[in-house]
Design an enzyme around this catalytic site. Structure first.
Site, mmCIF file in Angstrom:
data_model
loop_
_atom_site.group_PDB
_atom_site.id
_atom_site.type_symbol
_atom_site.label_atom_id
_atom_site.label_comp_id
_atom_site.label_asym_id
_atom_site.label_seq_id
_atom_site.Cartn_x
_atom_site.Cartn_y
_atom_site.Cartn_z
ATOM 1 N N ASP A 125 -84.423 8.475 49.411
ATOM 2 C CA ASP A 125 -85.744 8.256 48.819
ATOM 3 C C ASP A 125 -85.586 7.424 47.555
ATOM 4 O OD1 ASP A 125 -88.506 8.520 48.704
ATOM 5 O OD2 ASP A 125 -88.409 10.267 47.402
ATOM 6 N N TYR A 127 -87.494 5.003 44.235
ATOM 7 C CA TYR A 127 -88.360 5.208 43.064
ATOM 8 C C TYR A 127 -88.825 3.818 42.636
ATOM 9 C CZ TYR A 127 -89.395 7.356 38.409
ATOM 10 O OH TYR A 127 -89.972 7.844 37.255
ATOM 11 N N HIS A 132 -95.905 3.943 39.088
ATOM 12 C CA HIS A 132 -95.544 5.357 39.155
ATOM 13 C C HIS A 132 -94.444 5.684 38.152
ATOM 14 C CE1 HIS A 132 -94.394 9.253 40.752
ATOM 15 N NE2 HIS A 132 -93.156 8.817 40.944
ATOM 16 N N ARG A 141 -91.490 11.408 28.733
ATOM 17 C CA ARG A 141 -90.851 10.862 27.519
ATOM 18 C C ARG A 141 -91.902 10.166 26.657
ATOM 19 N NH1 ARG A 141 -87.687 9.657 31.853
ATOM 20 N NH2 ARG A 141 -88.557 7.555 32.009
ATOM 21 N N GLU A 198 -96.222 13.369 47.230
ATOM 22 C CA GLU A 198 -95.847 12.003 46.911
ATOM 23 C C GLU A 198 -96.180 11.139 48.125
ATOM 24 O OE1 GLU A 198 -92.423 12.367 43.489
ATOM 25 O OE2 GLU A 198 -91.804 11.781 45.501
ATOM 26 N N GLU A 200 -95.896 8.093 50.260
ATOM 27 C CA GLU A 200 -94.839 7.099 50.384
ATOM 28 C C GLU A 200 -94.903 6.401 51.738
ATOM 29 O OE1 GLU A 200 -90.965 8.373 49.233
ATOM 30 O OE2 GLU A 200 -91.699 9.864 47.801
ATOM 31 N N ASP A 232 -93.402 13.157 50.471
ATOM 32 C CA ASP A 232 -92.205 13.811 49.933
ATOM 33 C C ASP A 232 -92.662 14.914 48.978
ATOM 34 O OD1 ASP A 232 -89.457 14.166 49.621
ATOM 35 O OD2 ASP A 232 -89.421 12.928 47.828
ATOM 36 N N ARG A 236 -92.581 20.379 41.035
ATOM 37 C CA ARG A 236 -92.331 19.726 39.746
ATOM 38 C C ARG A 236 -91.667 20.648 38.734
ATOM 39 N NH1 ARG A 236 -92.415 14.565 41.307
ATOM 40 N NH2 ARG A 236 -94.459 13.905 42.081
ATOM 41 N N GLN A 239 -88.064 20.937 39.782
ATOM 42 C CA GLN A 239 -87.454 19.630 39.551
ATOM 43 C C GLN A 239 -87.185 19.393 38.065
ATOM 44 O OE1 GLN A 239 -90.003 16.404 40.752
ATOM 45 N NE2 GLN A 239 -88.529 14.816 40.230
ATOM 46 N N TYR A 243 -83.196 18.714 37.175
ATOM 47 C CA TYR A 243 -82.821 17.311 37.413
ATOM 48 C C TYR A 243 -81.931 16.716 36.333
ATOM 49 C CZ TYR A 243 -85.827 14.814 34.042
ATOM 50 O OH TYR A 243 -86.390 14.292 32.907
ATOM 51 N N LYS A 252 -86.996 18.988 45.744
ATOM 52 C CA LYS A 252 -87.414 18.004 46.752
ATOM 53 C C LYS A 252 -87.002 18.390 48.175
ATOM 54 C CE LYS A 252 -88.850 14.427 44.123
ATOM 55 N NZ LYS A 252 -90.083 13.643 44.321
ATOM 56 N N THR A 256 -90.026 17.327 53.704
ATOM 57 C CA THR A 256 -90.509 15.946 53.653
ATOM 58 C C THR A 256 -91.224 15.694 54.971
ATOM 59 O OG1 THR A 256 -88.638 15.236 52.280
ATOM 60 C CG2 THR A 256 -89.868 13.524 53.443
ATOM 61 N N THR A 345 -92.875 7.258 45.499
ATOM 62 C CA THR A 345 -94.322 7.372 45.339
ATOM 63 C C THR A 345 -94.966 6.014 45.160
ATOM 64 O OG1 THR A 345 -94.000 9.520 44.292
ATOM 65 C CG2 THR A 345 -96.146 8.485 44.013
ATOM 66 N N GLU A 359 -99.243 12.361 38.286
ATOM 67 C CA GLU A 359 -99.884 11.227 37.619
ATOM 68 C C GLU A 359 -101.385 11.435 37.454
ATOM 69 O OE1 GLU A 359 -98.351 7.130 38.894
ATOM 70 O OE2 GLU A 359 -97.800 8.444 40.566
#
Length: 411
Positions: A125, A127, A132, A141, A198, A200, A232, A236, A239, A243, A252, A256, A345, A359
């Site tokens: 998968d 990114y 996104h 961040r 997600e 995709e 997917d 959260r 994750q 992560y 994850k 899927t 995504t 999002e």
């Protein structure tokens, strides 16, 4: 009033002769027998019966491929065979002289059971949506750079779990796992409280490649058989805690979802489009300036409990599928028949073009509740004003399994 012929498609039907996606189905009278099919309007053409019904149209050497219980033998046969079989199927459903023969081979879509259309080898998968990645970076961040410094130089991805790739309609069980918010003194364990989607687009590999031989941009069509929608599912909160430093893992790998229909790559020729302008020069193995446009104009719709949530545009993706494949193999990693790689995504620049709840809600929720049903649908422009359809992906959220051996934590 005479019964409508299965060849008389509704105006604008996205599953006409320009689409012809492949799947695997069974019937109530023989539920254990899985066979290949091609969707045509609201019917499924039984490919397993086509070689004997139309021996003048289907090449004898293709008979074993079409009577297999999964798409993998056809996937492995290579592009020239894919094109020959597709041409034979198109002739079967469009030539008037074959209608009487083909009509008994068309099963109503609502009378068949659909299955995972291919055996998944590896799953990767990516990114690859700048919108996104930027949105997520700003959420996680807020005081730092939205994108990591490598993002515009290579397609970022992770290796997922092929064993939990499931076909549309398979219930999605809320996962249990470790969670820890900044306010928690220690991690807790229990059902994910931030279950997300997600939206995709996935690509299915047909022809394998040899170990230590990278697959260049110009070889993309020789290896990729078709396209499907992918959801997917993402926990959260699990994750976010796991992560750092390595990336997605249990948040994850629990499910899927993919479409039951794989639309051939060649069906998207009229939807080819140039990707967005790049900000930095690309290394030669990723530089697509001199190859065919790698973007595809696929319009996705996301609905939750029947209500439209967003419309992510796949044409806005920064990295193309051809670049993803080139990067995935540049270190010498080999491809296997049945490999699945997904775009990551899909999100666009507008508020109604976001591909996940993280999002859409700016990380604040609400996220998915038990009982929610999520459906992805999509289409792309076809030749002469037609539409190319992608099979839908639907998943119904079930509660997490009860914990045993330790007290269950509240989410």
């Amino acid at each position: 009033m005479p019964e409508q012929s299965p060849f008389d498609l509704a105006e604008g039907d996205p599953f006409g002769p320009h689409t012809l996606p492949y799947g695997v189905f069974s019937t109530s009278d023989a539920p254990e027998r899985r066979r290949l099919g091609v969707r045509y309007g609201r019917h499924v053409l039984d490919l397993s019966a086509l070689p004997s019904a139309l021996p003048a149209v289907v090449q004898p050497s293709h008979g074993a491929l079409l009577t297999a219980p999964t798409l993998n033998p056809l996937l492995a046969a290579g592009r020239s065979v894919w094109q020959e079989v597709r041409a034979a199927v198109r002739t079967a459903v469009t030539a008037p002289e074959h209608r009487a023969t083909v009509t008994p081979l068309l099963r109503p879509l609502d009378e068949v059971a659909l299955h995972l259309p291919f055996e998944v080898a590896d799953y990767v998968d990516f990114y690859s949506s700048e919108h996104h990645a930027t949105n997520v970076g700003r959420i996680f961040r807020p005081n730092g750079a939205a994108l990591p410094p490598n993002w515009k130089h290579l397609p970022i991805g992770y290796h997922g779990r092929s064993g939990t790739v499931v076909v549309t309609g398979t219930p999605v069980v809320r996962p249990n796992g470790q969670r820890k918010t900044p306010a928690d003194a220690a991690p807790t364990f229990g059902p994910s409280a931030r279950l997300d989607i997600e939206a995709e687009v996935g690509f299915v590999v047909g022809t394998p490649s040899s170990l230590h031989e990278p697959v260049g941009l110009d070889a993309f069509r020789n290896h990729v058989f078709g396209v499907c929608l992918v959801n997917d599912w993402s926990a959260r909160d699990i994750q976010a805690w796991e992560y750092m430093p390595l990336g997605p893992f249990l948040g994850k790998s629990f499910a899927t979802s993919v479409s039951a229909w794989i639309t051939p790559l060649d069906a998207f020729d009229a939807a080819r489009t140039a990707p967005p302008a790049r900000d930095f020069p690309l290394l030669p193995y990723l530089d697509d300036a001199e190859v065919e446009p790698g973007g595809i104009d696929i319009r996705i719709e996301v609905a939750v409990n029947g209500e439209r949530l967003s419309s992510p545009p796949f044409s806005a993706m920064y990295w193309t599928a051809a670049q993803q494949l080139a990067h995935m193999t540049v270190n010498g990693a080999s491809l296997r028949t049945g490999d699945l790689f997904a775009s990551g995504t899909v999100s666009g620049p507008e508020p109604d073009q976001l591909g996940c709840l993280l999002e859409i809600t700016q990380g604040k929720g609400p996220y998915l509740q038990d009982g929610d049903e999520v459906t992805l649908t999509a289409w792309a422009p076809g030749p002469d004003g037609t539409r190319i359809g992608l099979g839908e992906v639907t998943g119904h959220v079930l509660p997490a399994p009860a914990l045993t051996g330790s007290p269950q934590e509240a989410p």
